[in-house]
Design a protein around this motif. Structure first.
Motif, mmCIF file in Angstrom:
data_model
loop_
_atom_site.group_PDB
_atom_site.id
_atom_site.type_symbol
_atom_site.label_atom_id
_atom_site.label_comp_id
_atom_site.label_asym_id
_atom_site.label_seq_id
_atom_site.Cartn_x
_atom_site.Cartn_y
_atom_site.Cartn_z
ATOM 1 N N GLU A 83 31.834 24.222 43.901
ATOM 2 C CA GLU A 83 32.622 25.419 43.637
ATOM 3 C C GLU A 83 32.035 26.343 42.564
ATOM 4 O O GLU A 83 32.109 27.563 42.709
ATOM 5 N N ALA A 87 31.556 30.244 43.100
ATOM 6 C CA ALA A 87 32.187 31.227 42.216
ATOM 7 C C ALA A 87 31.149 32.209 41.694
ATOM 8 O O ALA A 87 31.398 33.421 41.595
ATOM 9 N N HIS A 129 41.313 28.897 44.954
ATOM 10 C CA HIS A 129 39.951 28.363 45.036
ATOM 11 C C HIS A 129 39.309 28.668 46.390
ATOM 12 O O HIS A 129 38.133 29.010 46.477
ATOM 13 N N ILE A 132 38.108 32.263 46.675
ATOM 14 C CA ILE A 132 36.840 32.526 45.979
ATOM 15 C C ILE A 132 35.651 32.152 46.863
ATOM 16 O O ILE A 132 34.673 32.896 46.968
ATOM 17 N N HIS A 172 42.763 30.196 35.632
ATOM 18 C CA HIS A 172 42.631 31.128 36.746
ATOM 19 C C HIS A 172 42.522 32.570 36.252
ATOM 20 O O HIS A 172 41.759 33.367 36.789
ATOM 21 N N LEU A 175 39.001 33.065 35.051
ATOM 22 C CA LEU A 175 38.095 33.184 36.194
ATOM 23 C C LEU A 175 38.188 34.580 36.804
ATOM 24 O O LEU A 175 37.164 35.198 37.130
ATOM 25 N N LEU A 179 35.147 37.215 37.285
ATOM 26 C CA LEU A 179 34.811 37.699 38.630
ATOM 27 C C LEU A 179 34.849 39.223 38.664
ATOM 28 O O LEU A 179 33.958 39.871 39.230
ATOM 29 N N THR A 187 31.194 33.009 35.270
ATOM 30 C CA THR A 187 32.086 32.478 36.302
ATOM 31 C C THR A 187 31.729 31.041 36.630
ATOM 32 O O THR A 187 32.610 30.164 36.754
ATOM 33 N N HIS A 188 30.442 30.797 36.773
ATOM 34 C CA HIS A 188 29.957 29.442 37.049
ATOM 35 C C HIS A 188 30.453 28.474 35.979
ATOM 36 O O HIS A 188 31.021 27.410 36.281
ATOM 37 N N MET A 191 34.295 27.938 36.073
ATOM 38 C CA MET A 191 34.732 27.098 37.194
ATOM 39 C C MET A 191 34.403 25.633 36.913
ATOM 40 O O MET A 191 35.229 24.744 37.160
#
Lengths: 220, 220
Positions: A83, A87, A129, A132, A172, A175, A179, A187-188, A191
């Motif tokens: 994920e 992301a 999730h 995304i 969230h 994130l 984003l 973002t990586h 997540m």
DNA sequence: AGGATGAATATTGTATACAATTAACTCAAG
DNA sequence: CTTGAGTTAATTGTATACAATATTCATCCT
């Protein structure tokens, strides 16, 4: 009532934790409840077995899947592997519409929490999730993430330590911000952290799920 | 003959390209060939549909899946997203036994090519990729990679440009070397390159698959 | 000739009957 | 009491009959 809609109905009941992991799903009981033949019930159960939502053992019938601690570990390990990368890709491709959709998800989730609808909140949290992964324009992996999120829902039902608190909302939000600003690396990282937090807030030792009466848990 | 073994048999026939994508799979024809009831046949077909090896359309029956160019693109996109990361992790965890297994895979594949057994060569070539995912100790993702490799086999059957040449042997050798020396970044790079090469050597325009006689392609 | 129409056929969808297997129960022996 | 064998009941597995749907093909009309 077709096999697909029956599977959908059972799936919803499982995800909403109206029927606990381990609950036996006898074929003629379900065929009574839904007024369809066992043929349809079997087809639906097999479909759910493919999704790892129910366990089927030959000659011993079906029951709601009851993931082991090992399963739980493996699922979150997989999510942590996949994920964050998705992301990051999503952050690069994010369109204003995508951001709006995510914002709506967070709002709906918040509303569900306030309304005390834990099942709905969990479902929306999961959809966040999946959305995304879809943003990253990776349809096949998005589907895979969806299956992992579904299994996570079962796992959380079994192993979540604090049933009251709903602590992910902040993650969230963070994130979403990363984003929206197209910050891939951030973002990586977020997540990864989010999933690691989720994983580590599971208590893989607890067990014991009460078996409920099916006719009550399922409609009619 | 149980449903599972029938599915296995059909799956092997599809992967060996003994039955072409698009071939219709009528229920009573299969039940004749294998001397089982349609109940078993239907169960097997449904299982294969979940694996995306056959298409089932309501009231219109099942046929061997015929991936579109879009499907082909999506599958390889997914593999390129996942497998390099798995290969990198595998390089870190690689044990001598793992390396030996991979070396054997390459040898077997080479032997199959020399023997002219294209289907076997393709299968072994795919197993090489699955084995790497397994080395990374990621059971769930390994399973996912297996499903992607299976779909790739179908795609190659449809879109592979040069049916004669078997050009990948070199790439697998290079990957093996990088894995053996625990060089994670190099492994990641090689896997990316390998998959990109594979993807770009597909001709997504060609079409047309001859439908064969089932009784001939399947045993008895 | 070309296309629409409708029966005849072929094929899949569903319910149900029966077979095979497992689970539950009884009751006697230790 | 507990344990075990043997029997009964409950449950799943498989085959098949019938229903619903799709396909094919002949026929008719324009």
């Amino acid at each position: 009532m077709t096999a697909a809609s029956l599977a959908q109905d059972l799936s919803a009941a499982i995800h909403a934790h109206r029927i606990a992991p381990g609950t036996k799903l006898r074929e003629d009981e379900l065929s009574d409840i839904y007024s369809v033949s066992r043929t349809i019930v079997r087809s639906a159960l097999q479909a759910l077995a493919h999704q790892k939502l129910v366990d089927i053992q030959r000659n011993r019938g079906a029951s709601v899947a009851s993931p082991t601690p090992r399963d739980a570990h493996d699922v979150f390990e997989a999510r942590i592997m996949i994920e964050p990368q998705m992301a990051q890709a999503a952050a690069q491709k994010a369109m204003p519409d995508d951001i709006a959709i995510l914002r709506q998800h967070i709002a709906d989730e918040h509303a569900a929490v306030l309304a005390g609808d834990r099942g709905q909140a969990l479902a929306l949290s999961g959809q966040f999730h999946v959305e995304i992964a879809r943003m990253a324009d990776q349809s096949i992996i998005a589907e895979f993430v969806r299956s992992l999120v579904e299994r996570s829902s079962l796992i959380i039902a079994l192993y979540w330590r604090k049933p009251s608190t709903l602590c992910e909302s902040d993650a969230h939000h963070a994130l979403l911000a990363a984003l929206a600003s197209h910050d891939g690396p951030a973002t990586h990282k977020l997540m990864t952290q989010h999933l690691t937090d989720l994983h580590s807030s599971l208590d893989l030792h607890m067990q014991g799920s009460e078996i409920v009466n099916l006719k009550d848990a399922l409609r009619r």
